[in-house]
Design a protein around this motif. Structure first.
Motif, PDB file in Angstrom:
ATOM      1  N   VAL A  98      66.909  -8.566-101.133  1.00  0.00           N
ATOM      2  CA  VAL A  98      67.648  -7.378-101.563  1.00  0.00           C
ATOM      3  C   VAL A  98      69.115  -7.501-101.162  1.00  0.00           C
ATOM      4  CG1 VAL A  98      67.824  -4.867-101.387  1.00  0.00           C
ATOM      5  CG2 VAL A  98      65.568  -5.953-101.379  1.00  0.00           C
ATOM      6  N   GLU A  99      69.364  -7.998 -99.941  1.00  0.00           N
ATOM      7  CA  GLU A  99      70.745  -8.171 -99.466  1.00  0.00           C
ATOM      8  C   GLU A  99      71.513  -9.157-100.334  1.00  0.00           C
ATOM      9  OE1 GLU A  99      71.045  -7.503 -94.719  1.00  0.00           O
ATOM     10  OE2 GLU A  99      70.000  -9.313 -95.347  1.00  0.00           O
ATOM     11  N   THR A 100      70.821 -10.197-100.825  1.00  0.00           N
ATOM     12  CA  THR A 100      71.476 -11.179-101.690  1.00  0.00           C
ATOM     13  C   THR A 100      71.745 -10.603-103.071  1.00  0.00           C
ATOM     14  OG1 THR A 100      70.395 -13.008-100.536  1.00  0.00           O
ATOM     15  CG2 THR A 100      71.277 -13.478-102.725  1.00  0.00           C
ATOM     16  N   LEU A 101      70.766  -9.886-103.607  1.00  0.00           N
ATOM     17  CA  LEU A 101      70.854  -9.382-104.977  1.00  0.00           C
ATOM     18  C   LEU A 101      71.887  -8.271-105.143  1.00  0.00           C
ATOM     19  CD1 LEU A 101      67.139  -9.192-106.167  1.00  0.00           C
ATOM     20  CD2 LEU A 101      68.991 -10.420-107.311  1.00  0.00           C
ATOM     21  N   PHE A 102      71.919  -7.338-104.202  1.00  0.00           N
ATOM     22  CA  PHE A 102      72.695  -6.112-104.396  1.00  0.00           C
ATOM     23  C   PHE A 102      73.564  -5.791-103.192  1.00  0.00           C
ATOM     24  CE2 PHE A 102      68.491  -5.444-106.516  1.00  0.00           C
ATOM     25  CZ  PHE A 102      68.932  -5.538-107.828  1.00  0.00           C
ATOM     26  N   GLY A 115      69.289  11.081-109.089  1.00  0.00           N
ATOM     27  CA  GLY A 115      68.538   9.901-109.504  1.00  0.00           C
ATOM     28  C   GLY A 115      69.127   9.203-110.708  1.00  0.00           C
ATOM     29  N   GLU A 116      70.454   8.983-110.674  1.00  0.00           N
ATOM     30  CA  GLU A 116      71.141   8.337-111.798  1.00  0.00           C
ATOM     31  C   GLU A 116      71.898   7.091-111.326  1.00  0.00           C
ATOM     32  OE1 GLU A 116      73.560  11.398-113.435  1.00  0.00           O
ATOM     33  OE2 GLU A 116      71.865  12.503-114.307  1.00  0.00           O
ATOM     34  N   ALA A 117      71.307   6.360-110.398  1.00  0.00           N
ATOM     35  CA  ALA A 117      71.984   5.203-109.808  1.00  0.00           C
ATOM     36  C   ALA A 117      72.121   4.067-110.813  1.00  0.00           C
ATOM     37  CB  ALA A 117      71.212   4.721-108.587  1.00  0.00           C
ATOM     38  N   GLN A 118      73.163   3.287-110.626  1.00  0.00           N
ATOM     39  CA  GLN A 118      73.328   2.026-111.343  1.00  0.00           C
ATOM     40  C   GLN A 118      73.442   0.917-110.312  1.00  0.00           C
ATOM     41  OE1 GLN A 118      76.276   1.739-114.494  1.00  0.00           O
ATOM     42  NE2 GLN A 118      76.633  -0.434-114.054  1.00  0.00           N
ATOM     43  N   LEU A 119      72.687  -0.151-110.526  1.00  0.00           N
ATOM     44  CA  LEU A 119      72.742  -1.315-109.645  1.00  0.00           C
ATOM     45  C   LEU A 119      73.345  -2.490-110.388  1.00  0.00           C
ATOM     46  CD1 LEU A 119      69.344  -1.424-107.681  1.00  0.00           C
ATOM     47  CD2 LEU A 119      71.562  -0.542-106.925  1.00  0.00           C
ATOM     48  N   ASP A 120      74.256  -3.174-109.735  1.00  0.00           N
ATOM     49  CA  ASP A 120      74.855  -4.387-110.288  1.00  0.00           C
ATOM     50  C   ASP A 120      74.477  -5.564-109.404  1.00  0.00           C
ATOM     51  OD1 ASP A 120      76.333  -3.020-112.379  1.00  0.00           O
ATOM     52  OD2 ASP A 120      77.614  -2.261-110.768  1.00  0.00           O
ATOM     53  N   ARG A 121      73.986  -6.608-110.025  1.00  0.00           N
ATOM     54  CA  ARG A 121      73.594  -7.797-109.266  1.00  0.00           C
ATOM     55  C   ARG A 121      74.819  -8.486-108.679  1.00  0.00           C
ATOM     56  NH1 ARG A 121      70.684 -12.040-112.845  1.00  0.00           N
ATOM     57  NH2 ARG A 121      72.812 -12.265-113.613  1.00  0.00           N
ATOM     58  N   VAL A 122      74.707  -8.846-107.402  1.00  0.00           N
ATOM     59  CA  VAL A 122      75.754  -9.618-106.751  1.00  0.00           C
ATOM     60  C   VAL A 122      75.485 -11.111-106.920  1.00  0.00           C
ATOM     61  CG1 VAL A 122      76.864 -10.156-104.547  1.00  0.00           C
ATOM     62  CG2 VAL A 122      76.222  -7.786-105.075  1.00  0.00           C
ATOM     63  N   SER A 123      74.259 -11.524-106.552  1.00  0.00           N
ATOM     64  CA  SER A 123      73.920 -12.940-106.648  1.00  0.00           C
ATOM     65  C   SER A 123      72.411 -13.111-106.583  1.00  0.00           C
ATOM     66  CB  SER A 123      74.569 -13.722-105.502  1.00  0.00           C
ATOM     67  OG  SER A 123      74.266 -15.102-105.586  1.00  0.00           O
ATOM     68  N   ASP A 124      71.911 -14.140-107.260  1.00  0.00           N
ATOM     69  CA  ASP A 124      70.507 -14.513-107.171  1.00  0.00           C
ATOM     70  C   ASP A 124      70.305 -15.502-106.031  1.00  0.00           C
ATOM     71  OD1 ASP A 124      68.561 -13.381-108.898  1.00  0.00           O
ATOM     72  OD2 ASP A 124      69.519 -14.321-110.619  1.00  0.00           O
ATOM     73  N   ASN A 125      69.048 -15.660-105.615  1.00  0.00           N
ATOM     74  CA  ASN A 125      68.676 -16.795-104.781  1.00  0.00           C
ATOM     75  C   ASN A 125      67.486 -17.485-105.426  1.00  0.00           C
ATOM     76  OD1 ASN A 125      66.330 -15.342-104.078  1.00  0.00           O
ATOM     77  ND2 ASN A 125      67.207 -14.590-102.170  1.00  0.00           N
ATOM     78  N   ASP A 126      66.946 -18.502-104.767  1.00  0.00           N
ATOM     79  CA  ASP A 126      65.849 -19.266-105.369  1.00  0.00           C
ATOM     80  C   ASP A 126      64.625 -18.391-105.642  1.00  0.00           C
ATOM     81  OD1 ASP A 126      67.376 -21.545-105.288  1.00  0.00           O
ATOM     82  OD2 ASP A 126      66.524 -22.288-103.398  1.00  0.00           O
ATOM     83  N   GLN A 130      65.649 -15.880-112.430  1.00  0.00           N
ATOM     84  CA  GLN A 130      64.915 -15.554-113.660  1.00  0.00           C
ATOM     85  C   GLN A 130      64.113 -14.252-113.563  1.00  0.00           C
ATOM     86  OE1 GLN A 130      63.068 -19.615-114.787  1.00  0.00           O
ATOM     87  NE2 GLN A 130      63.620 -18.666-116.739  1.00  0.00           N
ATOM     88  N   TRP A 131      64.123 -13.615-112.410  1.00  0.00           N
ATOM     89  CA  TRP A 131      63.453 -12.321-112.266  1.00  0.00           C
ATOM     90  C   TRP A 131      64.439 -11.163-112.355  1.00  0.00           C
ATOM     91  CZ3 TRP A 131      58.241 -11.076-111.535  1.00  0.00           C
ATOM     92  CH2 TRP A 131      57.359 -12.165-111.376  1.00  0.00           C
ATOM     93  N   SER A 132      65.721 -11.415-112.189  1.00  0.00           N
ATOM     94  CA  SER A 132      66.700 -10.332-112.115  1.00  0.00           C
ATOM     95  C   SER A 132      67.634 -10.341-113.313  1.00  0.00           C
ATOM     96  CB  SER A 132      67.511 -10.441-110.826  1.00  0.00           C
ATOM     97  OG  SER A 132      68.424 -11.526-110.911  1.00  0.00           O
ATOM     98  N   ASP A 133      68.380  -9.227-113.468  1.00  0.00           N
ATOM     99  CA  ASP A 133      69.400  -9.137-114.511  1.00  0.00           C
ATOM    100  C   ASP A 133      70.698  -8.642-113.876  1.00  0.00           C
ATOM    101  OD1 ASP A 133      70.605  -9.279-116.964  1.00  0.00           O
ATOM    102  OD2 ASP A 133      69.192  -7.963-117.987  1.00  0.00           O
ATOM    103  N   SER A 134      71.756  -8.601-114.687  1.00  0.00           N
ATOM    104  CA  SER A 134      73.084  -8.316-114.142  1.00  0.00           C
ATOM    105  C   SER A 134      73.257  -6.857-113.745  1.00  0.00           C
ATOM    106  CB  SER A 134      74.160  -8.708-115.157  1.00  0.00           C
ATOM    107  OG  SER A 134      73.960  -8.014-116.381  1.00  0.00           O
ATOM    108  N   SER A 135      72.539  -5.931-114.402  1.00  0.00           N
ATOM    109  CA  SER A 135      72.693  -4.516-114.052  1.00  0.00           C
ATOM    110  C   SER A 135      71.448  -3.731-114.435  1.00  0.00           C
ATOM    111  CB  SER A 135      73.926  -3.910-114.729  1.00  0.00           C
ATOM    112  OG  SER A 135      73.773  -3.932-116.143  1.00  0.00           O
TER     113      SER A 135
END
Length: 213
Positions: A98-102, A115-126, A130-135
């Motif tokens: 979670v710390e890596t992703l967001f 309950g209207e949050a938006q999350l933006d991906r910071v970075s993937d790890n191994d 392929q499981w995450s998206d940019s937002s």
């Protein structure tokens, strides 16, 4: 000769067949296709159903199949039923994922009303590749649910509070723009918080299903 023929015919007609995902029982095996649209953790793999749980909400109950594969990753399968039925794969991730992703400050906003949050991906790890998206945009806020370590298709869930009512939790869910990837968070009554990345895939991704021995 006719006696043996009748015996063999009987064995053939009573052999259990699995024609749809909702027929799966503990011990059954699923085979996934080798499409590159699937993460490496799923692509071309076989999984055994090691347990079956139920998630009970106010207006619906969902069956969860726990998948056991060749790794120690915690994977789960359920069905997303709307106009079209999709497979919903969920992978439990750890705090460091979670710390890596967001950004954690941004992540914490999914617990804020309304309950209207938006999350933006910071970075993937191994683990999350392929499981995450940019937002993601939040779709569910603090939905009350009850978790049962039993199969609601064959075992009746208690309608009463107290013993047998299941473990209560709050559910938070976000989806990407294409609605094929998500983030789900379960907050339990003892404060424990679990985070999952989810994939929504066509049912054709399961190319075969075998009954358990």
């Amino acid at each position: 000769m006719s006696l043996f023929k009748n015996i063999f015919n009987k064995d053939k007609t009573t052999a259990r067949k699995i024609s749809q995902v909702n027929d799966l029982k503990t011990g059954d095996i699923i085979q996934l296709n080798d499409s590159f649209a699937l993460p490496e953790l799923l692509r071309g793999q076989q999984f055994e159903v090691s347990a079956i749980n139920s998630y009970e909400y106010e207006h619906q109950t969902e069956t969860e199949w726990v998948l056991k594969g060749n790794t120690e990753k915690q994977l789960f399968l359920s069905l997303d039923v709307d106009d079209v039925i999709y497979l919903k794969f969920a992978m439990k991730i750890q705090h460091h994922d979670v710390e890596t992703l967001f950004d954690l400050d941004q992540f914490s906003t999914l617990f804020d009303e309304p309950g209207e949050a938006q999350l933006d991906r910071v970075s993937d790890n191994d683990n999350t590749n392929q499981w995450s998206d940019s937002s993601y945009l939040q779709r569910i806020f603090a939905q009350i649910g009850y978790f049962h370590r039993k199969d609601s298709r064959t075992e009746k869930l208690s309608p009463y509070e107290g013993e047998g009512s299941g473990e209560q939790f709050e559910r938070y869910m976000l989806l990407n723009q294409d609605e094929d990837k998500g983030v789900e968070v379960e907050v339990w009554s003892d404060g424990d918080t679990e985070v999952f990345l989810t994939l929504y895939r066509p049912t054709t991704d399961i190319v075969d299903m075998y009954p358990g021995s």
